[in-house]
Enzyme design. Sequence first.
Site, PDB file in Angstrom:
ATOM      1  CE  LYS A  18      -2.388  -1.016   3.662  1.00  0.00           C
ATOM      2  NZ  LYS A  18      -1.791  -2.340   4.153  1.00  0.00           N
ATOM      3  NE  ARG A  93      -4.475  -1.711   9.842  1.00  0.00           N
ATOM      4  CZ  ARG A  93      -3.396  -1.307   9.251  1.00  0.00           C
ATOM      5  NH1 ARG A  93      -3.251   0.257   8.931  1.00  0.00           N
ATOM      6  NH2 ARG A  93      -2.347  -2.062   9.008  1.00  0.00           N
ATOM      7  NE  ARG A 132       7.264  -2.996   6.229  1.00  0.00           N
ATOM      8  CZ  ARG A 132       6.009  -2.875   6.034  1.00  0.00           C
ATOM      9  NH1 ARG A 132       5.294  -2.226   5.313  1.00  0.00           N
ATOM     10  NH2 ARG A 132       5.292  -3.194   7.012  1.00  0.00           N
ATOM     11  NE  ARG A 138       6.292  -0.729  10.610  1.00  0.00           N
ATOM     12  CZ  ARG A 138       5.261  -1.005   9.771  1.00  0.00           C
ATOM     13  NH1 ARG A 138       5.475  -0.321   8.587  1.00  0.00           N
ATOM     14  NH2 ARG A 138       4.220  -1.554  10.175  1.00  0.00           N
ATOM     15  NE  ARG A 150       1.843  -5.472  11.291  1.00  0.00           N
ATOM     16  CZ  ARG A 150       2.961  -5.228  10.576  1.00  0.00           C
ATOM     17  NH1 ARG A 150       4.449  -5.830  11.056  1.00  0.00           N
ATOM     18  NH2 ARG A 150       3.100  -4.718   9.443  1.00  0.00           N
TER      19      ARG A 150
END
Length: 194
Positions: A18, A93, A132, A138, A150
């Site tokens: 996204k 969400r 990532r 993160r 998640r």
Amino acid sequence: RAIHMINLILFGPPGSGKGTQAIKLVEKYNLLHISTGDLFRYEMGNNTPLGLEAKSYIEKGQLVPDSVTIGMLKNKVDSNPDVSGYIFDGFPRTINQAEALDSLLAEKKLVIDKLLSLKVEDDEIVKRILHRGKTSGRADDNDASIIQNRINVYKQETSPVFDYYAKAGKSVLVEGMGDIDEIFERLNAEVHAI
Ligand code: ADP
């Protein structure tokens, strides 16, 4: 509503691309990109009260409560009125967030034109997020069980948002596997069809 205003929701599981695609869409259509994940990371980076609250959920792979998230989103939209459209990334969400977004836009005589949902398989998602995580810094990208959480939250709480906008004929599923430009062309075709 203004003729050239385009308001999009970029949708899909965590790690579906996204953010990457939002940057390209923003450039092409001159939209304001609003990523709730980025807004939370900014608040966390500055150790604000909002950031500290958000952190306690994000680091577990849970959703930040709607009251907090919706308030933050509303501030961002309200403080950027003169744009040619919004691209919402990571929001809504939950169904509750979707209803709040629709009311917020309705007050401004705006509507969501389309929800573009990137379709990516679970294995690929986990692979992309762990990759990532090597550079993103993160904490929620570095732990397989948090990533799995998640994905579960996405399936249980977030995927109904696709059906919510599908009832209004606004949801489209876009193949999210392949190379970045190829996926961008698929999204473009959907934007042109608005
Ligand atoms: P991803 O790119 O993996 O989808 P984001 O950067 O969009 O992740 O979001 C990171 C985390 O921030 C989410 O896992 C969640 O904890 C929190 N978050 C982001 N957007 C929302 C939202 N709309 N509602 C609740 N929590 C959110």
